[in-house]
Design an enzyme around this catalytic site. Structure first.
Site, PDB file in Angstrom:
ATOM      1  N   GLY A  54      -4.147  10.795  55.023  1.00  0.00           N
ATOM      2  CA  GLY A  54      -5.132   9.790  55.394  1.00  0.00           C
ATOM      3  C   GLY A  54      -5.714  10.075  56.763  1.00  0.00           C
ATOM      4  N   THR A  55      -7.041  10.123  56.852  1.00  0.00           N
ATOM      5  CA  THR A  55      -7.690  10.393  58.142  1.00  0.00           C
ATOM      6  C   THR A  55      -8.674   9.285  58.496  1.00  0.00           C
ATOM      7  OG1 THR A  55      -9.353  11.793  57.054  1.00  0.00           O
ATOM      8  CG2 THR A  55      -7.410  12.890  57.988  1.00  0.00           C
ATOM      9  N   GLY A 104      -8.614   5.453  60.675  1.00  0.00           N
ATOM     10  CA  GLY A 104      -8.333   5.194  62.079  1.00  0.00           C
ATOM     11  C   GLY A 104      -6.964   5.667  62.515  1.00  0.00           C
ATOM     12  N   ILE A 105      -5.913   5.332  61.760  1.00  0.00           N
ATOM     13  CA  ILE A 105      -4.553   5.688  62.160  1.00  0.00           C
ATOM     14  C   ILE A 105      -4.333   7.193  62.060  1.00  0.00           C
ATOM     15  CG2 ILE A 105      -2.112   5.440  61.562  1.00  0.00           C
ATOM     16  CD1 ILE A 105      -2.749   2.555  60.724  1.00  0.00           C
ATOM     17  N   LYS A 156       2.846  -2.694  56.215  1.00  0.00           N
ATOM     18  CA  LYS A 156       2.999  -4.014  56.815  1.00  0.00           C
ATOM     19  C   LYS A 156       3.751  -4.999  55.928  1.00  0.00           C
ATOM     20  CE  LYS A 156      -1.372  -3.632  59.351  1.00  0.00           C
ATOM     21  NZ  LYS A 156      -2.711  -4.242  59.560  1.00  0.00           N
ATOM     22  N   GLY A 158     -10.066   0.039  56.498  1.00  0.00           N
ATOM     23  CA  GLY A 158      -8.931  -0.129  55.594  1.00  0.00           C
ATOM     24  C   GLY A 158      -7.901  -1.090  56.163  1.00  0.00           C
ATOM     25  N   THR A 159      -7.648  -0.996  57.469  1.00  0.00           N
ATOM     26  CA  THR A 159      -6.708  -1.902  58.124  1.00  0.00           C
ATOM     27  C   THR A 159      -7.227  -3.333  58.099  1.00  0.00           C
ATOM     28  OG1 THR A 159      -5.897  -0.148  59.577  1.00  0.00           O
ATOM     29  CG2 THR A 159      -5.554  -2.410  60.309  1.00  0.00           C
ATOM     30  N   GLU A 191      -6.687  -4.835  54.744  1.00  0.00           N
ATOM     31  CA  GLU A 191      -5.298  -5.277  54.577  1.00  0.00           C
ATOM     32  C   GLU A 191      -5.053  -6.609  55.277  1.00  0.00           C
ATOM     33  OE1 GLU A 191      -1.763  -2.486  54.276  1.00  0.00           O
ATOM     34  OE2 GLU A 191      -3.126  -1.350  55.561  1.00  0.00           O
ATOM     35  N   HIS A 243      -4.192 -11.530  54.262  1.00  0.00           N
ATOM     36  CA  HIS A 243      -3.305 -12.562  54.797  1.00  0.00           C
ATOM     37  C   HIS A 243      -4.006 -13.906  54.980  1.00  0.00           C
ATOM     38  CE1 HIS A 243       0.034  -9.808  55.740  1.00  0.00           C
ATOM     39  NE2 HIS A 243      -0.887  -8.947  56.114  1.00  0.00           N
TER      40      HIS A 243
END
Length: 365
Positions: free
Chosen positions: A10-11, A13-14, A159, A226-227, A230, A234
């Site tokens: 995966g490239t 942000g993280i 998470k 993507g983050t 996720e 919530h």
């Protein structure tokens, strides 16, 4: 002996920041990276500058087919297709190369994870930097490495609490394969989980652990879609399935509805089960919340961990741990992730296999 060759799945942000961060660590060498478009492998070390330039603006957040499964999905050619980071299915894109496939070091492929698995004999550790928009997605990725006979370290920054149980169900498989799997090794869970475990040492009984985070993400919005997807899962009225199916336009509408500043409470973050499995406290005694501001790079609130408990001599107190407001999300996620990766490699080389959480071992600097 201290050198570590690692791969990044995966490239977004993280993943991009992990590659960038690794340039500051002499003993960490990125040798493979992939996204849904391609895979780059160079066992002498990737050209990180070139790869980062090629993946600039690479976004792994488009909604995929919600009912696609990693094991059974096929592309138009009838061949098995890799799961996309969002839980959909990778398909070969026509036209100009995108993401990793645009790199001179890479090959386009419809099965990028398999491309890394095939090279894993010479890889010490793998950082799984993919959104977990299907609960068993990352555990299934781990199984693929185990089935290929991989003997090394897998690290994720997932998470969700319920994913830990899915990983624990596969602990015997990882142990038999010689895999050391470090789960929840980002900021929260991860860095802040470990901080809570340390703060708890003053007490013989922990009454509560309260984690409150702040993230300013204006300049990193595109790389971290993507983050954000996720996190939206919530919010009231959403869950991991509905968030997975949202279009980018729908996500932007949700962000605008909150004026670019979204507050989260009672999040399902794995800090709770990870602290419980480490014997610190009951999962029900852990709360996680925070504020995401996509209109500013300044943190909207100070990231804080408060651990309240009773000491052996009958006193009741609260230990507080804070992150400086000038430390970025990228630093507070990727620093610990690579620190836990390094610690995992030491455990693996010592013959310790299975599933570990961020409260079970200390990250290495």
């Amino acid at each position: 002996m201290n050198n570590i060759d690692f791969a990044v799945l995966g490239t977004g942000g993280i993943g991009r920041r992990a590659l960038e961060y690794s340039r500051s660590k002499d003993d960490l060498t990125p040798v493979a990276a992939c996204d849904r478009n391609g895979v780059a492998v160079d066992h002498d070390g990737l050209d990180v500058d070139e790869l980062l330039a090629a993946t600039e603006g690479n976004i792994a957040s488009e909604a995929g087919a919600s009912d696609a499964s990693e094991a059974g999905a096929s592309d138009a050619s009838g061949e098995d297709a890799d799961p996309r980071p969002d839980g959909g299915v990778a398909v070969k894109r026509s036209g100009e190369m995108q993401g990793v496939a645009a790199s001179a070091q890479a090959d386009p492929t419809e099965t990028p994870i398999d491309g890394v698995v095939a090279e894993s004999d010479a890889i010490d550790a793998v950082l799984v930097a993919l959104p977990n928009l299907e609960h068993d997605f990352i555990p299934r990725v781990g199984e693929r490495f185990a089935e290929a006979g991989y003997e090394g370290v897998l690290v994720d920054v997932l998470k969700r609490s319920r994913v830990i149980d899915i990983l624990d169900d596969r602990a015997a498989t990882f142990e038999e394969s010689g895999i050391t799997f470090v789960c929840g090794a980002g900021a929260t869970p991860g860095f802040l989980t470990g901080a809570a475990a340390l703060a708890a040492q003053s007490f013989v009984e922990v009454e509560s652990v309260d984690i409150w985070w702040g993230v300013g993400l204006k300049s990193g919005y595109e790389d971290n879609r993507g983050t954000i997807r996720e996190d939206i899962a919530h919010l009231d009225g959403y869950d991991i399935e509905t968030a997975r199916d949202l279009s980018d336009e729908e996500i932007e509408a949700i962000v605008e509805e909150h004026d670019g500043r979204i507050e989260f409470t009672d999040m399902e973050h794995a800090d709770d089960v990870l602290l419980e499995r480490a014997g610190i406290c009951d999962a029900d005694d852990v709360t996680v919340g925070g504020i995401l501001d996509v209109c500013s790079d300044e943190k909207p609130t100070t990231t804080t961990v408060e651990v309240t408990g009773r000491t052996f001599d009958g006193e009741r107190g609260t230990n507080t741990f804070q992150l400086d407001d000038d430390t970025s999300m990228a630093a507070n996620v990727n620093g610990p992730a690579l620190g836990y990766l390094t610690a995992g490699v030491r455990r693996n080389r010592a013959g310790e296999y299975g599933v570990f959480g961020p409260a079970d071992l200390m990250p290495r600097f």
